[in-house]
Design a protein around this motif. Structure first.
Motif, short mmCIF file in Angstrom:
data_model
loop_
_atom_site.label_atom_id
_atom_site.label_comp_id
_atom_site.label_asym_id
_atom_site.label_seq_id
_atom_site.Cartn_x
_atom_site.Cartn_y
_atom_site.Cartn_z
N PRO A 160 1.34 45.79 -107.38
CA PRO A 160 0.78 46.62 -108.12
C PRO A 160 1.26 47.75 -108.39
O PRO A 160 2.56 48.30 -107.51
CB PRO A 160 -0.71 46.67 -107.19
CG PRO A 160 0.00 46.72 -105.68
CD PRO A 160 0.98 45.54 -105.96
N ARG A 161 1.02 48.71 -109.27
CA ARG A 161 1.32 50.00 -109.71
C ARG A 161 0.86 51.04 -108.90
O ARG A 161 1.26 51.97 -108.78
CB ARG A 161 1.47 50.23 -111.23
CG ARG A 161 1.94 48.87 -112.09
CD ARG A 161 3.38 49.24 -112.19
NE ARG A 161 3.98 50.36 -112.70
CZ ARG A 161 3.79 50.48 -114.30
NH1 ARG A 161 3.42 49.29 -114.83
NH2 ARG A 161 4.14 51.55 -114.75
N ILE A 162 -0.39 50.77 -108.45
CA ILE A 162 -1.27 51.67 -107.60
C ILE A 162 -1.99 50.86 -106.75
O ILE A 162 -2.79 49.94 -107.01
CB ILE A 162 -2.01 52.69 -108.71
CG1 ILE A 162 -2.68 53.66 -107.88
CG2 ILE A 162 -3.12 51.71 -109.60
CD1 ILE A 162 -3.19 54.95 -108.98
N ILE A 163 -2.08 51.46 -105.70
CA ILE A 163 -2.92 51.00 -104.59
C ILE A 163 -3.99 52.20 -104.07
O ILE A 163 -3.81 53.31 -103.87
CB ILE A 163 -1.90 50.90 -103.23
CG1 ILE A 163 -0.95 49.99 -103.43
CG2 ILE A 163 -2.68 50.39 -102.03
CD1 ILE A 163 0.41 49.94 -102.38
N PHE A 164 -5.22 51.55 -103.97
CA PHE A 164 -6.36 52.46 -103.39
C PHE A 164 -6.45 52.03 -102.15
O PHE A 164 -6.93 50.81 -101.85
CB PHE A 164 -7.44 52.14 -104.42
CG PHE A 164 -7.48 52.54 -105.85
CD1 PHE A 164 -7.28 54.26 -106.26
CD2 PHE A 164 -7.11 51.78 -107.05
CE1 PHE A 164 -7.29 54.41 -107.53
CE2 PHE A 164 -6.66 52.52 -108.13
CZ PHE A 164 -6.94 53.57 -108.46
N ALA A 165 -6.77 52.97 -101.35
CA ALA A 165 -6.93 52.69 -99.97
C ALA A 165 -8.13 53.59 -99.34
O ALA A 165 -8.20 54.64 -99.54
CB ALA A 165 -5.91 52.96 -99.04
N ASP A 166 -9.43 52.67 -98.97
CA ASP A 166 -10.28 53.73 -98.48
C ASP A 166 -10.60 53.46 -97.01
O ASP A 166 -10.97 52.69 -96.37
CB ASP A 166 -11.73 52.88 -98.96
CG ASP A 166 -12.94 53.54 -98.75
OD1 ASP A 166 -12.90 54.69 -97.95
OD2 ASP A 166 -14.22 52.86 -98.71
N GLU A 167 -10.29 54.82 -96.39
CA GLU A 167 -10.31 54.79 -94.81
C GLU A 167 -9.29 53.64 -94.23
O GLU A 167 -9.97 52.99 -93.28
CB GLU A 167 -11.68 54.72 -94.38
CG GLU A 167 -12.60 56.18 -94.81
CD GLU A 167 -12.07 57.40 -94.14
OE1 GLU A 167 -11.03 57.53 -93.49
OE2 GLU A 167 -12.75 58.34 -94.41
N PRO A 168 -8.28 53.49 -94.53
CA PRO A 168 -7.39 52.29 -94.13
C PRO A 168 -7.40 52.15 -92.49
O PRO A 168 -7.15 51.02 -92.09
CB PRO A 168 -6.05 52.40 -94.81
CG PRO A 168 -5.84 53.85 -94.92
CD PRO A 168 -7.34 54.22 -95.38
N THR A 169 -7.57 53.10 -91.94
CA THR A 169 -7.52 53.15 -90.27
C THR A 169 -8.58 53.53 -89.61
O THR A 169 -8.71 53.66 -88.48
CB THR A 169 -6.34 54.15 -89.93
OG1 THR A 169 -6.72 55.40 -90.42
CG2 THR A 169 -4.86 53.65 -90.39
N GLY A 170 -9.69 53.47 -90.65
CA GLY A 170 -11.03 53.96 -90.03
C GLY A 170 -11.54 53.06 -89.04
O GLY A 170 -12.19 53.66 -88.17
N ASN A 171 -11.23 51.90 -88.90
CA ASN A 171 -11.79 50.90 -88.01
C ASN A 171 -10.99 50.59 -87.00
O ASN A 171 -11.18 49.52 -86.22
CB ASN A 171 -12.21 49.73 -88.83
CG ASN A 171 -13.83 49.61 -89.43
OD1 ASN A 171 -14.38 50.63 -88.74
ND2 ASN A 171 -14.37 48.80 -90.00
N LEU A 172 -9.83 51.37 -86.83
CA LEU A 172 -8.73 50.78 -85.96
C LEU A 172 -8.35 51.87 -84.86
O LEU A 172 -8.73 53.14 -85.03
CB LEU A 172 -7.43 50.76 -86.58
CG LEU A 172 -7.33 49.67 -87.72
CD1 LEU A 172 -5.99 49.63 -88.48
CD2 LEU A 172 -7.83 48.20 -87.12
#
Lengths: 222, 834
Positions: A160-172
């Protein structure tokens, strides 16, 4: 050309009795290989903004230009090829398909695209993130950190040309979160993609090229 | 302690699952309640009107002329003024109008004055039966007027007599069912019997004495006196023990429909189990939170037991109400078959039975899901993606055992036959176990395969989605489709065998009761070559010296040796016959000197294992004839051809009183003309038009099928309720998958394709298995019970497979609409809010 342009974005939720203005007249851009963090307190509208930027939801007013194309008025089916090839998603809750193995989850976007070598590429990606041995496992059999690594592989399989991440470490936990963030940043760099990350983690914000802070639906650049 | 608000909230927060459980309970009860009430109404009406249904206190019946002994006893009783009697004769004969075209096989009833002792024959004119039925007049079924285009006052050739149509019959007390009649009724006055000149020369006449006792207390003693005097071929019944034909027919048919209703009950039970499981699965979080807050398992179980009881009560009310409602509609469905006015009854025992059944069913089938609540742990709130631990395998075994015993008890109670109930329960259980094993095998096979096509793979994985009731749905659909398909296949095979597969040269017009002295004239009148079959009516008196026990024989399933048989004589085999034992039809043997040689058709061996050398003694119109089996024949059943169980040498039987029959193939346009010519010249000869007979048979079968399929539809409905319940229970997983597809770049058509394929596989596997089992069952029924070759019907097979698939697709597609409409943003927002 910017990876993303937001022009005067406004989002209002109307439940019939009252109107709630979640985002108010936001405008900003994201450069092609930029790592942008959108930070803010709970309920500040971070996730709503990410939904609008990625085309998952529609703004009440304003325009979004993704990779030079105005996606504001595109239908679900017109957006589908863009989501499939130009965008990668990483979510706080991982959102892996429970009935598919880790390998199959990673393959899915490439298969939707029609790639014949989807399984080879998925296997390579899993190896790259240290999950080569876990390819045949179902999400229910993986730890949180492993699930998120699978989700990152899935986000990246179609370059992909752009990655959207929503709280990627929120559950870790802290350690797993750190490893996942490192991996995400590393892979972003390898794939030469832009990364738009929504978080309230100061650790992630500290590693971003730029941080936009959302306060009551309005932007305050840090 | 019960928490009222909590219980109400549990139901109102999962309205669809609760409604599905309620509907399954209702569906399980509705047909059983309806049939139970209907059967009860019919039986009580028959009991109340028993005298009317026989038109007498005592019936003396025979298929031949009455023996001198019984005639003498009757006369003595009459002279002693203990009884009054009316003599009746019933037989078929072809009638034709004096003027105009056409002829028709009619069912004649010749009655002496005084008929009927009880009940009344209602005529269209409203006049009295006794006043209208006088010498020279007849009363006819309105159908006869329609078919022959006649009206009151017209004249009709009946045998040798010409009689005037005086009125139309609306109701006849002792013949309420016209279902099996091959021709419309004609009443003839007793004084005209001789003028008809039909009875003496007819092979099949039902002779009856209707007896009225002058005192009610005398009925049983008089019946004993008459029984003592009755010969072997005569039967004596009182109105109390006669169990009229109509009641026998209803009892048998209601037992059959009862089996269908029990089948629906079982499927409804499976639906309750699937529905309760899905309902309680939605409560897992609530239960885990309650346990975290300190609630004990028994406290929680009590709340949900009450929830189950509320749902059971709702279902019972729906089932009972629906069953009563259906009772109003059943008389319409059985129109022309119901002998008396049937009114639905709401009785206290009926309500109690429904309550016991509704609650019992919910307890038996919902017990396991409720028991499994024990397996929900407080940890469940932390790991939602982990399936709840399965609580105790033995609980499943106990549950299955309870279901089996419960079903056997209900089946035995409902059908009134304990052994039948147990056998049925065992049969259904074995069938279900086989289907489950096959399904598990198919699912395991599919799961192990590496499927390259993405939508197909996703659909297959969808079938194995956690919480999917795939096996339950497939078993239910498969069993329901098997039952419907088997009935459909047997009916189609019968139709095909009798009509489509009927060979081009097979006879379509049969002539019965040709007298030997009419044969040469008849051949000339017929003007075409034909095979003639002599018929001698006889009963078997003993087998190898042991007398036949009529009561024991009649208890047998299928054919028996106590009935009257048609013997024939000829020197050679028929074209469709071959010898299987004995070398030739009548090989010379030393036994010939002591007994008359006789060739046996192998089909008799299914009734009793007879072999060459066995001795059968026949009673041929009063004369005992001892025979020995000299050969055993078989016949090909490819075509509808006359066949005889017992064949004699011409010299041994020629002298016995006999009639002759023949069958010829006549083009349709010449059939009417030939019938009229033969009937005009030989009034005593009956003509049976196979085309018309087949049409009647088809009509009967279609009526039976419609009623059975109507009840079967409830079974299918149960299957679809389980399907909807399963889709509803897994809607979260389906929505999640659909949203993921969309986020990852799939077009909306992709999710639709996957969900549709999943339903196609589910329907395809279920109905595919059902088609295979139905073919096997129909083949067994056709070859072993009906005894004709089985025809594999391709178009019907495709239909039986395709229709359920389409229906599953339609129902599944409808239930999946909310899934496909779900917006990704709404779903993701709800997830992040959790």
């Amino acid at each position: 050309m910017n990876a993303l342009e937001a022009h005067q974005l406004t989002k209002v939720y109307d439940n019939g009795r009252q109107r709630l203005r979640v985002l108010d007249n936001l405008s900003f851009t994201v450069a092609r290989d930029e790592f942008l963090v959108i930070a803010g307190d709970s309920g500040s509208g971070k996730t709503t903004l990410l939904s609008l930027l990625s085309g998952i939801d529609k703004p009440t007013s304003g325009r979004i230009v993704l990779l030079g194309r105005d996606i504001t008025e595109l239908s679900e089916d017109e957006l589908a090829p863009m989501r499939n090839t130009a965008i990668g998603f990483v979510f706080q809750s991982f959102h892996l398909v429970p009935s598919l193995t880790a390998l199959e989850n990673v393959m899915l976007p490439a298969e939707l695209k029609g790639d014949a070598d989807a399984d080879e590429r998925a296997a390579r990606l899993l190896q790259r993130v240290g999950l080569a041995e876990r390819g045949a496992h179902f999400p229910g059999q993986l730890s949180g950190g492993e699930k998120q690594r699978v989700a990152i592989c899935r986000a990246l399989i179609n370059y992909p040309r752009i990655i959207f991440a929503d709280e990627p470490t929120g559950n870790l936990d802290t350690g797993a979160g750190e490893r996942v963030l490192n991996l995400l940043v590393e892979l972003k760099r390898e794939h030469n993609a832009a990364l738009v990350c929504v978080t309230h983690s100061h650790g992630i914000a500290a590693r971003a090229d730029r941080v936009l802070r959302l306060v009551n639906g309005r932007l305050a650049e840090e | 302690m019960l928490h009222r608000r909590f219980i109400i909230r549990q139901i109102t927060r999962s309205p669809v699952q609760a409604l599905l459980v309620v509907l399954c309970v209702g569906l399980a009860l509705i047909t059983l309640v309806a049939l139970d009430g209907f059967g009860h109404s019919v039986r009580s009406a028959l009991r109340q009107d028993a005298k009317q249904l026989h038109a007498a206190d005592i019936l003396v019946r025979s298929n031949t002329f009455f023996s001198p002994a019984i005639e003498k006893t009757i006369q003595e009783l009459k002279q002693a003024r203990r009884i009054s009697t009316v003599r009746t004769y019933e037989f078929y004969s072809v009638v034709r109008p004096m003027s105009g075209e056409g002829s028709l096989l009619a069912q004649l009833k010749v009655v002496q004055p005084g008929y009927p002792f009880y009940g009344q024959v209602r005529l269209k004119s409203g006049r009295s039966f006794a006043d209208v039925l006088q010498t020279g007049r007849i009363l006819v079924d309105p159908v006869l007027l329609d078919r022959l285009n006649l009206r009151r006052g017209d004249r009709l050739h009946v045998g040798d007599a010409v009689l005037t149509i005086a009125d139309e019959i609306l109701v006849e007390p002792d013949r309420p069912v016209t279902f099996f009649a091959f021709g419309p009724r004609i009443f003839v006055a007793g004084e005209d019997l001789d003028a008809l000149n039909l009875v003496d020369r007819r092979s099949r006449v039902r002779h009856r004495y209707l007896v009225k006792a002058h005192a009610d207390t005398e009925i049983d003693p008089l019946a004993e006196v008459l029984r003592a005097a009755a010969g072997e071929q005569e039967r004596v019944y009182t109105y109390k023990n006669a169990r009229p034909r109509i009641q026998r027919y209803f009892d048998n048919f209601l037992v059959y429909l009862g089996v269908v209703a029990l089948f629906t009950l079982l499927l409804g039970g499976i639906g309750i189990q699937a529905g309760m499981s899905a309902f309680l699965r939605e409560k897992t979080d609530t239960i885990a939170i309650m346990k975290t807050l300190g609630a004990t398992s028994s406290t929680i179980l009590r709340q949900y037991l009450f929830v189950g009881a509320v749902l059971a009560l709702g279902g019972t009310i729906i089932g009972f109400g629906g069953g009563i409602g259906l009772q109003f509609w059943l008389p319409r469905m059985f129109r022309g078959l119901v002998p008396v006015a049937i009114s639905p009854q709401i009785t206290v025992p009926g309500v109690l039975q429904a309550l016991v059944l509704g609650f019992g069913l919910t307890a038996v089938f919902g017990g396991l899901p409720l028991y499994r609540l024990k397996g929900v742990t407080p940890a469940g709130i932390f790991r939602r993606d982990r399936p709840t631990a399965r609580t105790g395998r033995w609980a499943a075994v106990v549950s299955l055992g309870t279901i089996f015993i419960g079903f056997a008890v209900i089946a035995a109670w409902h059908l009134g036959r304990f052994k039948f109930g147990v056998v049925m329960a065992a049969g259904v259980l074995i069938a279900a176990v086989i289907v489950v094993l096959l399904l598990k095998g198919i699912m395991a096979g599919l799961g192990a395969r590496r499927i390259r096509n993405l939508p197909v793979r996703q659909a297959v994985r969808g079938l194995m989605r956690p919480g999917n009731a795939t096996v339950s749905i497939a078993v239910t659909l498969c069993l329901a489709c098997t039952a419907v398909s088997t009935i459909f296949l047997v009916e189609r095979n019968l139709n095909r065998f009798f009509t489509t597969s009927f060979p081009a040269d097979a006879p379509n017009l049969f002539f019965l009761d040709i007298q030997p002295d009419q044969l040469e004239q008849f051949k000339k009148a017929l003007q075409r070559p034909a095979q003639y079959y002599p018929i001698v009516r006889a009963r078997i008196a003993s087998v190898n010296g042991r007398p036949i026990d009529p009561a024991a024989e009649r208890r047998r399933m299928g054919d028996n040796l106590a009935r009257t048989f048609n013997l024939t004589y000829r020197a050679s085999l028929l074209p469709n016959e071959s010898i299987v034992q004995g070398g030739q039809l009548f090989p010379k043997s030393p036994a010939k000197a002591k007994a008359v040689p006789m060739s046996l058709l192998d089909e008799v061996q299914a009734i009793r294992p007879l072999e060459i050398g066995d001795h059968l003694t026949f009673n041929i119109q009063g004369v005992p004839v001892r025979t020995v089996i000299t050969s055993i024949r078989t016949r090909s059943r490819q075509a509808l051809q006359p066949f005889f169980y017992f064949v004699f040498q011409p010299d041994d039987l020629k002298a016995a009183p006999h009639t002759i029959f023949t069958g010829v193939r006549v083009p349709p346009d010449q059939r009417g003309k030939l019938q009229r010519r033969i009937v005009a010249q030989f009034p005593n000869i009956s003509v049976i038009d196979v085309g018309a007979t087949l049409k009647t048979l088809s009509g009967i079968m279609a009526k039976f099928s419609r009623i059975i399929l109507f009840f079967m539809a409830f079974s299918l409905l149960a299957g679809f309720l389980i399907l909807i319940s399963s889709i509803w229970a897994t809607r979260f997983a389906r929505i999640r998958e659909t949203v993921y597809y969309k986020i990852l770049g799939a077009r909306s058509g992709f999710a639709l394709k996957v969900l549709t394929l999943e339903n196609v596989f589910l329907g395809g596997i279920s109905s595919g298995m059902a088609v295979v089992i139905a073919h096997l069952a129909a083949w067994l029924i056709c070859t072993e019970i009906f005894g004709f070759p089985y025809i594999f019907l391709w178009v019907e097979t495709l239909m039986m497979w395709g229709v359920p698939v389409f229906m599953v697709m339609a129902v599944g597609g409808w239930a999946c609409r909310p899934v496909l409409k779900q917006k990704p943003s709404t779903f993701l927002r709800s997830q992040s809010a959790m």
